[in-house]
Design an enzyme around this catalytic site. Sequence first.
Site, mmCIF file in Angstrom:
data_model
loop_
_atom_site.group_PDB
_atom_site.id
_atom_site.type_symbol
_atom_site.label_atom_id
_atom_site.label_comp_id
_atom_site.label_asym_id
_atom_site.label_seq_id
_atom_site.Cartn_x
_atom_site.Cartn_y
_atom_site.Cartn_z
ATOM 1 N N GLU A 83 0.828 -1.216 0.000
ATOM 2 C CA GLU A 83 0.000 0.000 0.000
ATOM 3 C C GLU A 83 0.859 1.263 0.000
ATOM 4 O O GLU A 83 0.447 2.308 0.508
ATOM 5 C CB GLU A 83 -0.957 0.015 1.200
ATOM 6 N N HIS A 104 -7.193 -3.094 9.489
ATOM 7 C CA HIS A 104 -8.308 -3.874 8.953
ATOM 8 C C HIS A 104 -9.227 -4.260 10.107
ATOM 9 O O HIS A 104 -9.747 -5.380 10.125
ATOM 10 C CB HIS A 104 -7.802 -5.139 8.264
HETATM 11 ZN ZN LIG Z 1 -5.179 -2.918 3.810
#
Ligand SMILES: [Zn+2]
Length: 238
Positions: A83, A104
């Site tokens: 990311e 998350h």
């Molecule tokens: Zn993620």
Amino acid sequence: MSATPPTASQIATAQTNVHMACLRLVHDRLVVGSAGNISEQLTPGWFVVSPGGVLYEDLQPTDYPLVDVSTGTHTGPLPPTSELALHLGIYRHMPTVAAVVHTHSKYAAAFAVARIDLPFVCNENIGPGSEKILVTEYGAPGTSLLGSNAVATFARQPGSRAILLANHGVVALGDTVTKAYTTAAQVEWIAEVTHHAANLRPDLSPVVVLPPDQQDLIGHNYGFAVAREGASSDQEEH
Ligand SMILES: [Zn+2]
């Protein structure tokens, strides 16, 4: 042109800060395994970020790569998180941000999957002028679209320190890693309380949400400014 590189001491401090926060991600069950990622901009133009695909418990602080904001290039023994574009997008477009925490966490992810903006229901504060924690448009994990969607969603509510990535998770900002981490954990708390309250009173749609004037009063009592429509769009609170 890249900013002046940070010193070895500055890099080491940021690596330790990010590593300790990553260990907390797993301990606090905000992620599973190697999921999630954290970064800290230690000097303007440079940030340390978690590497991708390795359990945090197996890492040392020196494993965390240093990234040049302007070029996106990195140095260190391991590559950055998948990311990376999310972190680059935020630091490039929101230059006052000093730390990014991406989780998350379960209840927040449920709201992100349901595409429901998360309301404030108790005495939370996710940044001046914030009335909800907004959900982004969908962008696949690891893409620059995910990063640009995140930046666009923060821009919809200047001052906000957290958003939900559609069908994915949480992004929280701060001027330190600790503050960004606390915000990410707070988002999960809000999501869990909202979920349980909605189950207790399914006749409410979805739950009792504090009106803007009540949120302003809370902001006044807690000593943080609340700016609403027409407020300046500077992002100093990030
Ligand atoms: Zn993620």
